[in-house]
Design an enzyme around this catalytic site. Sequence first.
Site, PDB file in Angstrom:
ATOM      1  N   CYS A  59       0.893  -1.193  -0.126  1.00  0.00           N
ATOM      2  CA  CYS A  59       0.244   0.048  -0.070  1.00  0.00           C
ATOM      3  C   CYS A  59       0.764   1.117  -0.123  1.00  0.00           C
ATOM      4  O   CYS A  59       1.740   1.357   0.779  1.00  0.00           O
ATOM      5  CB  CYS A  59      -0.748  -0.036   1.171  1.00  0.00           C
ATOM      6  SG  CYS A  59      -2.415  -0.795   1.321  1.00  0.00           S
ATOM      7  N   CYS A  60       0.496   2.254  -0.885  1.00  0.00           N
ATOM      8  CA  CYS A  60       1.196   3.447  -0.737  1.00  0.00           C
ATOM      9  C   CYS A  60      -0.296   4.662  -1.000  1.00  0.00           C
ATOM     10  O   CYS A  60      -1.365   4.311  -1.241  1.00  0.00           O
ATOM     11  CB  CYS A  60       2.382   3.875  -1.640  1.00  0.00           C
ATOM     12  SG  CYS A  60       1.868   3.697  -3.413  1.00  0.00           S
ATOM     13  N   ALA A  61       0.139   5.909  -1.034  1.00  0.00           N
ATOM     14  CA  ALA A  61      -0.799   6.878  -1.197  1.00  0.00           C
ATOM     15  C   ALA A  61      -1.907   6.471  -2.330  1.00  0.00           C
ATOM     16  O   ALA A  61      -2.848   6.230  -1.990  1.00  0.00           O
ATOM     17  CB  ALA A  61      -0.300   8.260  -1.421  1.00  0.00           C
TER      18      ALA A  61
END
Lengths: 101, 439
Positions: free
Chosen positions: A7-9
């Site tokens: 997960c990232c932005a």
Amino acid sequence: MKKILLCCAAGMSTSLLVNKMKAAAEAKGEEVEIWAEPLDKAATEIPKSDVVLLGPQVKYALPELKKIADEHGKKIEAINMVDYGMMNGTKVLEAALKLLG
Amino acid sequence: MANFMDKFTKSLEEKLMPLAAKVANQRHLAAIKDGIIITVPIVIIGSVFLILAALPIPAVANFYATPLGATIQKWLLYPVSVTFDMIGIITCMGVAYRLSEYYKLDGISGAIISFVSFLLVTPFTITFTHEQYGELTATGIPLSRTGSAGLFVGIIMAILAVEIFNFIVKKNLVIKMPDMVPPAVSKTFVALIPGFIIVLVSLLIRIGFENTGFGNIHEVVTKLLTKPLTAIGGSYFGVVIVTILIHLLWTCGLHGANIVTGIVYPALYVLLDENRLAFSQGKPIQHVVTPQFFDIFQSMGGSGATFSLALMLLFWAKSKQLKEIGKLSIGPACFNINEPILFGLPIVMNPLLIIPFILAPLAAVTITYWTMKLGIVAKPTGIAIPWTTPPIISGYLVTGGKISGAVVQIVNFFVTGIIYYPFFKMWDSKKLQEESGEI
């Protein structure tokens, strides 16, 4: 089949890493499913995974997501900055597998 | 000096990290941010039609001047209206949905109740001037309140409705269905009592404001929230503060833009839509600062405006590590993704490189803001494009097909390049020395 969620932005830069990790897994002969999601999908995606890795840029979300991960008995951790920057698929894959024990 | 900078970045992290976590995890701000993200695809779809209806090609413009062309142009503007003119409602439902999810309530129920409460506080009278009969009123949902002008009211009603929803459900004041009732049915009954109370509260708000000089909540929110917030957000001062904040957070390795957007973007969406309205009516465009100002002009190549740096790394780096980063980062940089540079070079927690990392985007926003303000460069038209759109093309598109939008990006490219160059050289030679074992 081990399921690894990144997960990232916006799920953009982690998707770069997903490809590198898949290549690393193939080289090792490891059976894994790896995918990337934006942060706002994390809560619904965590239950589908075995282990969750957060991009270091969103590690501020770790305490909040850890609660959800704990509820479902999933492991979660932020990715090492240097490995992330160098898009080191091998090392990040190793870290994920190590978390799974 | 290096020691001082180490301490500086360390204390920055210690102070900023908890603050960032607080802002990013605050349930209402998180819901606002995620709710606004829901409107992005809709606004981009509307923008495609907006571009088509205003194609910057003379032959097309001439065609639109003919009766058939005018009809086609009118048709192309229909989807623009149902997307842009609904952002207030879509944001209201989006925020309500996300906040309901946070409280583990039924998302669609929360969204629909909020939508109803939004409509309930909105007056259904539309005043217009008729050629023959003068000023008339009609009944209907006024588009002037459902678009960006209703954005803040939408957010407020979403938060209010879902908070009431949550309060009542947590107090267990809901109608419980026996176990044999399908869950989908019982869910709608759970929302019944909270829904009733939310409608009642909204009705009281409506009646309350009707009996003040303002007439309705929209007028109050516009005066107290929308106007002041957009004035600050749209000013050069606002731009500088937001730019510094985003990049200070990034220097600690935190996704600055992602943290700041929940606070800043509601106001910028109002400005975006006002520009869109002016653009589609052929009026002069007013605002420089819209979400695209940051996405496209501040962050060319990614946060820190590192597009020029990416090319330097690729072509001019002598050290193995920097060359490698150059190869790794050039592809994503074309789509404004630069995590390999931020974490690989690294810029994050690097006392030397955070200096140009903050100065370069500041230079870019300063050049862009003032050239647009002074009318040298075309202002963003309200066309929204994905933030991953490659540089040069992106500047051309958001300004409604004006070459000056691309030119200012090229100027920014060289100015940011000049700012990065000496620091790039220093870092490269340090890495080279490390690699040859001199240090």
